[in-house]
Design an enzyme around this catalytic site. Sequence first.
Site, PDB file in Angstrom:
ATOM      1  CG  HIS A  14     -17.380 -27.538   1.389  1.00 45.17           C
ATOM      2  ND1 HIS A  14     -17.286 -27.450   0.140  1.00 45.17           N
ATOM      3  CD2 HIS A  14     -16.770 -25.927   0.395  1.00 45.17           C
ATOM      4  CE1 HIS A  14     -17.778 -26.811  -1.408  1.00 45.17           C
ATOM      5  NE2 HIS A  14     -16.657 -26.127  -1.178  1.00 45.17           N
ATOM      6  CG  ASP A  69     -18.921 -23.001  -5.854  1.00 44.96           C
ATOM      7  OD1 ASP A  69     -18.317 -23.470  -4.286  1.00 44.96           O
ATOM      8  OD2 ASP A  69     -17.926 -23.911  -6.367  1.00 44.96           O
TER       9      ASP A  69
END
Lengths: 323, 323
Positions: free
Chosen positions: A62, A66
Amino acid sequence: MEIIFLGTSAGVPTRIRNVTATALKKQDGKAWYLIDCGEGTQHRVMQTPLSLHRLEAVLITHLHGDHCYGLPGLLASASMAGRRHALTIVAPTSIRDYLEAIQATTGLHLTFSLEFVAVEAMDASLRLPDFAVEAVSLSHGVASYGFVFHERGVESRLDTERLDALGVPRGPDWGRLHRGEDVTLGNGTQIRSEDVLLPGRPARKVVIGGDNDDPSRLEAACRGADLLVHEATYTEAVVERLGTDNQHSTAAAVAAFAQRLELPNLILTHFSPRYHDNRQVSPNIDDVEHEARSHYRNTLYLARDLETYRLSRDGEVIRMGRS
Amino acid sequence: MEIIFLGTSAGVPTRIRNVTATALKKQDGKAWYLIDCGEGTQHRVMQTPLSLHRLEAVLITHLHGDHCYGLPGLLASASMAGRRHALTIVAPTSIRDYLEAIQATTGLHLTFSLEFVAVEAMDASLRLPDFAVEAVSLSHGVASYGFVFHERGVESRLDTERLDALGVPRGPDWGRLHRGEDVTLGNGTQIRSEDVLLPGRPARKVVIGGDNDDPSRLEAACRGADLLVHEATYTEAVVERLGTDNQHSTAAAVAAFAQRLELPNLILTHFSPRYHDNRQVSPNIDDVEHEARSHYRNTLYLARDLETYRLSRDGEVIRMGRS
């Protein structure tokens, strides 16, 4: 098969853990697959034997920073190292907008092409050289996916009953067929190797999830899996304090799910930086482990950066230590 | 004043050097300024006493990845740490397109605002809390700038001749004026503090260049400067082998420029990763130093990651060791 954790922290790096990235490879191969690519992934790769020249595909679960802010730098470094062959990028479709905007604004010219596979459009297995990959939609604040890796190229054995039924005489033709060659019998009958081969053992299956607050989304994918790698960002105690709208899983939830499915191996990763690695400070990473162990009885590990885990042919997962 | 090198490698990181980022601060202050922000800068910041809460401004010399791919992650981490006050971003104007595309595609919502200053539009000094900053256009493949930092808040002394001429009697009013307060004399005359203060010493001036193949672009900016920090990506020997169209400076070119201007202090940085830090391997970082020393006779340093350099009030630069 080997899994090398390149980053195991959620959201922000710590002094010990980088943000998320996981490498997957066949045990004796050089080719490897990168699942997620947080900032600093290329720095971690430099600390392993992995080479950017042998990276076959990047799969992004996704598009949170991060999990993807290390991708532009990794591509730039592969270019500067002279990579020429195409790189497959499996990701939510907006990865193209992300990368193209960065390329346009920062003068990033790659020496190799990117072959995008939109994860939303994958309705069957994607065939990569070492694995067939399926994507499973998860539950998170943004579109997030888990990837199911089915081992390819499993050693085969001859289907002797079928060879006898087809009237192929024992001898050199059996050897050729076993090696993958097609043969023509004396009577002109053509025998295709793939029609007389059986897998020598079950193909291994590994499920690597993205951020996800509902492990049951992976239930079908996990049936028969050898290993689940899943985030366990929080413990129940912390979620009770913070509220439950955190879009992540607790160690308890993932462990209970894995126990219900009787998964043989579970590796947890993506820990909130609030869990200290220093065991003198509370809360710490042992809290996550204790919570998981209280719900799951099979082989459990909490991933640490730069550690390699080996999944053997008979389905056992062993921690091999740091790269 | 202190300069902390967070990354000193050109183009790609090495195991020892990260890509470019430099921190500047007043010696006794917590506020700091970041010049360039290559991937992994936030990881380096974690290894220093610097806090993302006290970062006053980010200045980007040019939009090549090794100078800006760490910015999205640094902003995200500052947000997750709860930063609330605005952050000034001084950079080529396309930084907005770069950051806005990343914010849009990766769901990056900052808890603080960004105040953009387009470096192309700076025709006078920009006043930041500790420094007045000028930008100088350099010569590189893309728009690239050097930044000139003029120290602000230099200790002041009273202009006693002017106080006597204005008829301000010696006494408590002199103290008030020295402390920055305006006073009204017995006869109703208003005296403004700023009209009777002189700088107690010359303000220090530091020039930090971006990528640049023509050091003479910084000639006017470097007149009277205490310190020049400049890239020295290659040595002459390597440029002769590679050709000269590399858009970077050699150690010789920068050193000869600094010698011609009789600059008192020069720090070189941004070394091609082909120069090994292992002195047993050729070419290595000593080659860069030898070349620079053969052209420059004043104080010279080759920057290393995480080293702090202190510029004293009398213009001396001392290497303070690692953070």
